[in-house]
Design a protein around this motif. Structure first.
Motif, mmCIF file in Angstrom:
data_model
loop_
_atom_site.group_PDB
_atom_site.id
_atom_site.type_symbol
_atom_site.label_atom_id
_atom_site.label_comp_id
_atom_site.label_asym_id
_atom_site.label_seq_id
_atom_site.Cartn_x
_atom_site.Cartn_y
_atom_site.Cartn_z
ATOM 1 N N VAL A 94 0.521 -1.063 0.354
ATOM 2 C CA VAL A 94 -0.289 0.423 0.091
ATOM 3 C C VAL A 94 1.314 1.132 0.661
ATOM 4 O O VAL A 94 1.733 1.540 0.958
ATOM 5 C CB VAL A 94 -0.795 -0.132 1.287
ATOM 6 C CG1 VAL A 94 -1.650 1.007 1.391
ATOM 7 C CG2 VAL A 94 -1.833 -1.023 1.313
ATOM 8 N N PRO A 95 1.471 1.962 -1.029
ATOM 9 C CA PRO A 95 1.641 2.852 -1.449
ATOM 10 C C PRO A 95 1.360 4.300 -0.589
ATOM 11 O O PRO A 95 2.524 5.138 0.290
ATOM 12 C CB PRO A 95 2.162 3.454 -2.823
ATOM 13 C CG PRO A 95 1.029 2.415 -3.014
ATOM 14 C CD PRO A 95 -0.141 2.046 -2.444
ATOM 15 N N ARG A 96 0.078 4.282 -0.223
ATOM 16 C CA ARG A 96 -0.580 5.116 -0.329
ATOM 17 C C ARG A 96 -2.186 5.460 0.448
ATOM 18 O O ARG A 96 -2.776 4.513 0.556
ATOM 19 C CB ARG A 96 -0.472 6.733 -1.452
ATOM 20 C CG ARG A 96 -1.684 8.019 -0.738
ATOM 21 C CD ARG A 96 -1.202 9.044 -1.628
ATOM 22 N NE ARG A 96 -1.411 10.055 -1.829
ATOM 23 C CZ ARG A 96 -1.486 11.743 -1.104
ATOM 24 N NH1 ARG A 96 0.334 10.885 -0.578
ATOM 25 N NH2 ARG A 96 -2.172 12.934 -0.769
ATOM 26 N N ALA A 97 -2.510 6.401 1.757
ATOM 27 C CA ALA A 97 -3.729 5.091 2.498
ATOM 28 C C ALA A 97 -3.815 6.954 2.875
ATOM 29 O O ALA A 97 -3.602 7.890 3.474
ATOM 30 C CB ALA A 97 -3.712 4.320 3.003
ATOM 31 N N ALA A 113 2.538 11.009 9.426
ATOM 32 C CA ALA A 113 2.403 12.086 8.994
ATOM 33 C C ALA A 113 3.716 12.364 9.016
ATOM 34 O O ALA A 113 4.396 13.241 7.452
ATOM 35 C CB ALA A 113 1.019 12.495 9.242
ATOM 36 N N LEU A 114 4.241 12.486 9.648
ATOM 37 C CA LEU A 114 5.794 13.196 9.575
ATOM 38 C C LEU A 114 7.071 12.918 9.255
ATOM 39 O O LEU A 114 7.725 12.981 8.278
ATOM 40 C CB LEU A 114 6.086 14.141 11.378
ATOM 41 C CG LEU A 114 5.016 14.854 11.856
ATOM 42 C CD1 LEU A 114 5.680 14.944 13.138
ATOM 43 C CD2 LEU A 114 5.271 15.836 11.475
ATOM 44 N N ALA A 115 6.894 11.284 9.460
ATOM 45 C CA ALA A 115 7.656 10.575 8.786
ATOM 46 C C ALA A 115 7.523 10.334 7.640
ATOM 47 O O ALA A 115 8.519 10.561 6.704
ATOM 48 C CB ALA A 115 7.795 9.755 9.701
ATOM 49 N N ALA A 116 6.375 10.508 6.879
ATOM 50 C CA ALA A 116 6.555 9.595 5.715
ATOM 51 C C ALA A 116 5.216 10.699 4.856
ATOM 52 O O ALA A 116 4.211 9.816 4.787
ATOM 53 C CB ALA A 116 6.034 8.247 5.091
ATOM 54 N N PRO A 117 5.504 11.933 4.839
ATOM 55 C CA PRO A 117 3.701 12.341 4.547
ATOM 56 C C PRO A 117 3.353 12.129 2.718
ATOM 57 O O PRO A 117 2.525 11.881 2.381
ATOM 58 C CB PRO A 117 4.439 13.748 4.592
ATOM 59 C CG PRO A 117 5.429 13.892 4.614
ATOM 60 C CD PRO A 117 5.682 12.875 5.291
ATOM 61 N N GLU A 118 4.085 11.982 1.699
ATOM 62 C CA GLU A 118 3.501 10.930 0.735
ATOM 63 C C GLU A 118 3.056 10.236 1.052
ATOM 64 O O GLU A 118 2.460 10.016 -0.143
ATOM 65 C CB GLU A 118 4.937 11.560 -0.112
ATOM 66 C CG GLU A 118 5.808 10.473 0.128
ATOM 67 C CD GLU A 118 6.555 10.671 1.732
ATOM 68 O OE1 GLU A 118 7.583 8.858 1.586
ATOM 69 O OE2 GLU A 118 6.278 10.678 1.691
ATOM 70 N N ARG A 119 2.858 9.459 2.155
ATOM 71 C CA ARG A 119 1.918 7.980 1.625
ATOM 72 C C ARG A 119 0.815 8.587 2.678
ATOM 73 O O ARG A 119 0.226 7.566 3.054
ATOM 74 C CB ARG A 119 3.032 7.060 2.944
ATOM 75 C CG ARG A 119 4.086 7.175 2.397
ATOM 76 C CD ARG A 119 5.074 5.652 2.693
ATOM 77 N NE ARG A 119 4.053 4.890 2.024
ATOM 78 C CZ ARG A 119 4.550 3.280 2.687
ATOM 79 N NH1 ARG A 119 5.280 2.981 2.833
ATOM 80 N NH2 ARG A 119 4.130 1.844 2.250
ATOM 81 N N VAL A 120 0.328 9.421 3.393
ATOM 82 C CA VAL A 120 -0.824 9.847 3.656
ATOM 83 C C VAL A 120 -1.990 10.445 2.937
ATOM 84 O O VAL A 120 -1.404 12.016 2.698
ATOM 85 C CB VAL A 120 -0.776 10.097 5.188
ATOM 86 C CG1 VAL A 120 -1.879 10.811 5.708
ATOM 87 C CG2 VAL A 120 0.037 9.640 5.832
#
Length: 264
Positions: A94-97, A113-120
């Motif tokens: 799942v790349p993004r959710a 969200a802070l560690a990987a905002p592009e995935r949220v």
């Protein structure tokens, strides 16, 4: 029970897709002393999301439910909990959710969200409000850990602590592990970093949730923040409430404006 290994820790999870096909994916992160079944399935969130043809991914956070129990507080640092969520998304491809956390789960969701905002895609923070960013009040000792470890729960004088202990007992949770969770020392959340999050954010809490504070006090930090107060609910009763579900679905459908409405 499905499980996988994250950083050497066994994590239990559910991955549910509606038979008619999936339109979007949501990751659910439960609160302290809860688990995926109690926090999301029993309260009707699984079926509510499935009716909307959403793929539902929910994990038991480490130390909870059917996931591995650890007794070193350092194992529960916020970045480790967030790492479990991101590792599960990797494991399931799942790349993004959308990401929805409740209570302690909101802190994990924020860390994701802070560690990987592009995935949220969208971030939902339940059971919290403006008090999340206030300095923690000075407290003598470790009252929540003491409540978890008390031989006789009737000796716990503070109602909130007694409620969490009763909840943990009802779920059959490992109270030694929960005590370790409460002893972890995390750095305060970085207000500037939160203000830089670009995804839409919903903050929703019960009107009677005195531990959360006003949802607007937290939502106004985010560039695209929305706040909903659910009337007549406290911290526990807001989770299954139909108005909480309505707020979440309106948010996901893009129907909330920036007027911070109250649901009554």
């Amino acid at each position: 029970m499905a499980s996988f290994t994250s950083d050497g820790v066994r994590i239990a999870y559910d991955d549910l897709s509606p038979p008619a096909g999936t339109e979007r994916t949501i990751v659910l992160i439960h609160g302290f002393a809860s688990n995926r079944n109690e926090g999301w399935k029993r309260t009707g969130w699984y079926s509510a999301f499935e009716r909307r043809r959403m793929r539902v991914i929910a994990l038991d956070q480490r130390g909870h439910g059917e996931s591995e129990k650890l007794y070193d507080p350092a194992a529960y640092r916020r970045e480790k909990l967030a790492g479990d969520v991101l590792a599960l998304m990797d494991h399931l491809g799942v790349p993004r959710a959308d990401v929805f956390g409740y209570s302690m789960g909101t802190r994990t969701a924020l860390a994701v969200a802070l560690a990987a905002p592009e995935r949220v895609s969208n971030l939902i923070l339940g059971g919290v409000g403006g008090k999340l960013l206030e300095p923690s009040p000075a407290v003598a000792g470790e009252p929540m850990a003491d409540a978890m470890l008390a031989e006789d729960p009737t000796t716990i004088a503070e109602p909130m602590l007694r409620s969490f202990r009763q909840f943990a007992d009802e779920q059959g949770e490992d109270r030694q592990a929960l005590a370790a969770v409460t002893r972890v020392k995390n750095l305060p959340l970085d207000r500037d970093a939160l203000a830089a999050l670009a995804m839409p954010v919903l903050v929703v809490a019960g009107q009677g949730d005195t531990g959360a504070g006003d949802p607007q006090g937290l939502a106004c930090i985010f560039p695209h923040g929305h706040a909903v107060t659910v009337a007549g609910c406290d911290h526990f009763s807001a989770i299954p409430h139909a108005l909480t579900k309505a707020a979440v679905f309106d948010f996901l459908d893009g129907l909330l404006d920036d007027d911070f409405p109250a649901f009554e």
